[in-house]
Every structure is written in structure tokens, then in C-alpha cells.
Scaffold this motif. Structure first.
Motif, PDB file in Angstrom:
ATOM      1  N   LEU A  59      -2.541  -1.182 -11.354  1.00 56.80           N
ATOM      2  CA  LEU A  59      -3.544  -2.236 -11.161  1.00 56.80           C
ATOM      3  C   LEU A  59      -4.005  -2.258  -9.707  1.00 56.80           C
ATOM      4  O   LEU A  59      -3.188  -2.155  -8.791  1.00 56.80           O
ATOM      5  CB  LEU A  59      -2.969  -3.597 -11.549  1.00 56.80           C
ATOM      6  CG  LEU A  59      -2.693  -3.819 -13.039  1.00 56.80           C
ATOM      7  CD1 LEU A  59      -2.037  -5.185 -13.256  1.00 56.80           C
ATOM      8  CD2 LEU A  59      -3.963  -3.698 -13.871  1.00 56.80           C
ATOM      9  N   ASP A  60      -5.302  -2.425  -9.504  1.00 59.16           N
ATOM     10  CA  ASP A  60      -5.830  -2.305  -8.142  1.00 59.16           C
ATOM     11  C   ASP A  60      -5.925  -3.634  -7.404  1.00 59.16           C
ATOM     12  O   ASP A  60      -6.583  -3.730  -6.362  1.00 59.16           O
ATOM     13  CB  ASP A  60      -7.201  -1.610  -8.158  1.00 59.16           C
ATOM     14  CG  ASP A  60      -8.207  -2.289  -9.068  1.00 59.16           C
ATOM     15  OD1 ASP A  60      -7.903  -3.416  -9.539  1.00 59.16           O
ATOM     16  OD2 ASP A  60      -9.280  -1.712  -9.301  1.00 59.16           O
ATOM     17  N   GLU A  61      -5.288  -4.675  -7.942  1.00 63.47           N
ATOM     18  CA  GLU A  61      -5.203  -5.945  -7.226  1.00 63.47           C
ATOM     19  C   GLU A  61      -3.915  -6.656  -7.630  1.00 63.47           C
ATOM     20  O   GLU A  61      -3.371  -6.418  -8.710  1.00 63.47           O
ATOM     21  CB  GLU A  61      -6.415  -6.820  -7.519  1.00 63.47           C
ATOM     22  CG  GLU A  61      -6.675  -7.110  -8.983  1.00 63.47           C
ATOM     23  CD  GLU A  61      -7.960  -7.900  -9.171  1.00 63.47           C
ATOM     24  OE1 GLU A  61      -8.093  -8.948  -8.510  1.00 63.47           O
ATOM     25  OE2 GLU A  61      -8.807  -7.480  -9.975  1.00 63.47           O
ATOM     26  N   PRO A  62      -3.398  -7.532  -6.766  1.00 66.51           N
ATOM     27  CA  PRO A  62      -2.133  -8.202  -7.064  1.00 66.51           C
ATOM     28  C   PRO A  62      -2.304  -9.247  -8.158  1.00 66.51           C
ATOM     29  O   PRO A  62      -3.384  -9.813  -8.344  1.00 66.51           O
ATOM     30  CB  PRO A  62      -1.764  -8.863  -5.732  1.00 66.51           C
ATOM     31  CG  PRO A  62      -3.059  -9.045  -5.029  1.00 66.51           C
ATOM     32  CD  PRO A  62      -3.918  -7.885  -5.428  1.00 66.51           C
ATOM     33  N   ILE A  63      -1.233  -9.491  -8.884  1.00 62.02           N
ATOM     34  CA  ILE A  63      -1.230 -10.523  -9.919  1.00 62.02           C
ATOM     35  C   ILE A  63      -0.013 -11.424  -9.708  1.00 62.02           C
ATOM     36  O   ILE A  63       1.032 -10.980  -9.235  1.00 62.02           O
ATOM     37  CB  ILE A  63      -1.201  -9.926 -11.338  1.00 62.02           C
ATOM     38  CG1 ILE A  63       0.005  -8.990 -11.531  1.00 62.02           C
ATOM     39  CG2 ILE A  63      -2.503  -9.199 -11.643  1.00 62.02           C
ATOM     40  CD1 ILE A  63       0.188  -8.482 -12.961  1.00 62.02           C
ATOM     41  N   GLY A  64      -0.185 -12.695 -10.062  1.00 60.70           N
ATOM     42  CA  GLY A  64       0.939 -13.617  -9.983  1.00 60.70           C
ATOM     43  C   GLY A  64       1.803 -13.554 -11.224  1.00 60.70           C
ATOM     44  O   GLY A  64       3.024 -13.703 -11.164  1.00 60.70           O
ATOM     45  N   THR A  65       1.153 -13.332 -12.382  1.00 60.58           N
ATOM     46  CA  THR A  65       1.870 -13.272 -13.658  1.00 60.58           C
ATOM     47  C   THR A  65       1.267 -12.180 -14.525  1.00 60.58           C
ATOM     48  O   THR A  65       0.045 -12.021 -14.581  1.00 60.58           O
ATOM     49  CB  THR A  65       1.779 -14.614 -14.413  1.00 60.58           C
ATOM     50  OG1 THR A  65       2.303 -15.665 -13.601  1.00 60.58           O
ATOM     51  CG2 THR A  65       2.563 -14.563 -15.714  1.00 60.58           C
TER      52      THR A  65
END
Length: 369
Positions: free
Chosen positions: A140-146
């Protein structure tokens, strides 16, 4: 009465009159549902008040036991429960991105509530008609919290990963510093394919939502399970969302009845779904997915317009008191329609030969080209 309401009333009456049913159940009347509530009573319990005490508290304890969770909160809807769980993940991690499938319930069926009410952003994990792989989450090319995983992924055909695939994708999310939430609306019947009990599946995640009406035949309601800190937060936000109903004991009693009577039968439904799907796959031009089914629900395609299929099914029900499959809808392929098949108690009476015979009686009612 509008045409749509009249059609729903006709369908309800037709289903209620059927002695044979392949997909779904004979819908109970209000009086029958009230009788179930009475049978669920042990002693003379006090009602709950604003989510505290009574059958609601009993239900929360039972679900906590089944899922191996520290705490559980009852919710009137799964939509509300999941928005709150995902908001909690964003606040803990400082990341408002939620990794989820574009076919997941929040994307397809909640009118952008995740964005408009919870202030979160959706990050597509994969466009493939299945849950994401560990590699896709890692890339994934961006951070995720969940990371939210829908088990099974209903709008891809009630599909599940393998246990090894599930544990790998959870590990990939952890490696990114993300929490894991399970949309387990139909988790109850997923244990067969995953090969592990409910508590072991839920233990992989930080939070788990389960539904009480989709497979357990309850009236309504859902539960959110996790640690005590999550559940304290969830109760506060449930109040803010207007989910602290004065009394919810009817829904809780119906859910307890489902846990007692339907939950033990689900493995039989899952096993028989494989028999039913194999029989339906022999019909002219038919296709089923997945083959074999991962749960007691699967998709069926037939090379006919949806309107003709729905009318044939209603005619069969009204004239022969037999229900094949309803709820057909047209697809992007002209002249091909899709329906979801749910193998429940009534279908256990139908072996493969009887399934094919019922299907033949149904197909004979279609207009001949």
C-alpha cells in the motif's frame, strides 16, 4: 400501497406458503417471532435499560465467551459498530486511512458514512474479487490506521481466505503499524472453511463485529468485541450516535435464541451448500461461485433476464408451494442474471436429485425463446 410494497407483500405471502424451500427460510410472522422470544426466557429476567442489564448483558457475556474477548458491547446496527471501531483505530494510531476492499460493506452499502460521519479515508487494498493478500497490504502506498477484513467478503461471492492467507495478511498489517478489524457479520459460519474456532479467528484482530440476524435469524442487532478500553470508547460513541435505545431486550432474546439453536446447525448448512451448488452447476448455462462454496451462501448465474426468473420463482411458489431462488438481478452481461443462494434448514431436506428436480420445475416456467 405502492407497486414495490405490493410486490414485497406478494413475495412474503408466497414464501410463507411454501412447504419446500431451496434458498432461505420460511419468513416467520410477528406472532411466531414473539413465541420464539418467550421460549428464550429463563426465569423472569428484568429488562435492560439503556443497554445495561437484562438479556442485553447476558448476550454480551455469551458473545465474549464465544469470541474469547475481554469485553463486548451490543449495538442496534453493525454500521454504527464498525464506524466506531474504525474511528477508534484512527485516534489510537493518528492515521485516518482505513484499508478496506472496494466491495466491502462500508463502501457499497453505507452512503459514505465512514467519510461523512467518522471523518475517515478509505484506502483500497485490492481490486481483485477476494480479500487482500499480505503482499498487497505491504505494498500500500499510504499509511493506514486500521485494516478491515470482511469475512466472508459478501459482494465478491461470500469468499474467504485460507487460514494461512488470513494470518499472513494480519501480520502484514501489524508490520505497517496498523490495527486489524474484522467485519464478521457472517463470521459464525466461516469457521468451517478457516478450520479454526471463533475465538482463534477473533484473536487475530483488535476488534470484531458480529451480526445477529444475517445467519442466526435474530431480529436485529450486532456486537462489537475487543479489549475493555475499546468497549468503553464504543459505549461512549454509541451514545453519541443515538444507539443507546431505552430497551433492546427483544433483539437480545432473539439473538440468544439464534446462538442456542442456529449456531450449532451452521456447519451442516455449509456442508450441504456444497451438495446444492454442485447440483445447480449442472443446469443449462448455470455458473456458481465459489465452487465449492466457502460458507452456506454462494452466487448463482443463469442465462435469463432477472424479471423472468423472479416471476417464474413466484409462480412456482404460489402454484406448487415450492421456493427455488429469489432476488434475481440483471448483470452487465445482457440476458444473464445473478442471485445469492442461502442454504439453511429447509434445504437440508433436499438431496442433489431433489435439487435438480426443483430446478427443472422452475426452469419450465420460463418463457421459451
Amino acid at each position: 400501497m405502492t407497486d414495490e410494497r405490493a410486490e414485497l407483500a406478494r413475495r412474503f405471502a408466497a414464501q410463507r406458503g411454501c412447504g419446500t424451500m431451496l434458498s432461505g427460510i420460511r419468513p416467520p410472522s410477528v406472532r411466531e417471532q414473539l413465541a420464539v422470544l418467550g421460549e428464550s426466557l429463563t426465569g423472569d429476567p428484568v429488562p435492560d435499560f439503556y443497554g445495561e442489564g437484562g438479556p442485553v448483558e447476558e448476550l454480551e457475556g455469551r458473545v465474549a465467551e464465544l469470541l474469547g474477548a475481554e469485553a463486548v458491547a451490543f449495538f442496534p446496527t453493525g454500521t454504527m459498530a464498525q464506524q466506531i471501531a474504525l474511528r477508534y483505530g484512527a485516534e489510537l494510531t493518528g492515521r485516518d486511512g482505513v484499508g478496506l476492499h472496494p466491495l466491502s460493506h462500508p463502501v457499497l452499502h453505507e452512503r459514505d458514512a465512514l467519510v461523512l460521519l467518522a471523518g475517515l479515508r478509505t484506502v483500497r487494498t485490492t481490486d481483485a474479487p477476494r480479500n487482500p493478500t499480505a503482499g498487497e497490504v505491504a505494498a500500500l502506498d499510504e499509511p493506514i490506521g486500521t485494516l478491515m477484513l470482511e469475512l466472508p467478503l459478501r459482494d465478491a461471492g461470500f469468499v474467504l481466505p485460507t487460514w494461512d492467507e488470513l494470518t499472513a495478511v494480519v501480520a502484514a498489517a501489524r508490520a505497517r503499524g496498523a490495527r486489524v478489524h474484522l467485519d464478521g457479520a457472517r463470521l459464525w459460519e466461516s469457521t468451517v472453511h478457516l478450520g479454526h474456532p471463533l475465538a482463534e479467528i477473533a484473536a487475530l484482530a483488535d476488534s470484531t463485529y458480529v451480526s445477529f440476524y444475517k445467519s442466526l435469524k435474530g431480529h436485529s442487532g450486532a456486537a462489537l468485541a475487543g479489549d475493555a478500553e475499546l468497549v468503553r470508547y464504543a459505549r461512549a460513541w454509541r451514545h453519541r450516535h443515538g444507539g443507546n435505545l431505552f430497551q433492546q431486550w427483544p433483539a437480545a432474546l432473539a439473538a440468544l435464541a439464534g446462538l442456542a439453536h442456529e449456531l450449532p446447525r451452521l456447519p451442516d448448512y455449509v456442508a450441504h451448500a456444497k451438495v446444492v451448488a454442485a447440483a445447480l452447476a449442472t443446469l443449462p448455462g448455470a455458473r456458481v461461485h465459489p465452487e465449492p462454496p466457502h460458507t452456506h451462501q454462494f452466487r448463482l448465474w443463469l442465462p435469463h433476464p432477472a424479471e423472468a426468473l423472479n416471476e417464474a420463482n413466484l409462480a412456482l411458489a404460489e402454484e406448487e408451494r415450492a421456493w427455488f431462488v429469489g432476488g434475481w438481478r440483471d448483470t452487465e452481461v445482457p440476458g444473464v442474471a445473478l442471485a445469492e443462494v442461502t442454504v439453511a434448514g429447509p434445504a437440508l431436506e433436499l438431496d442433489a436429485d431433489r435439487v435438480v428436480d426443483l430446478a427443472d420445475r422452475f426452469l419450465r416456467r420460463l418463457p421459451q425463446s
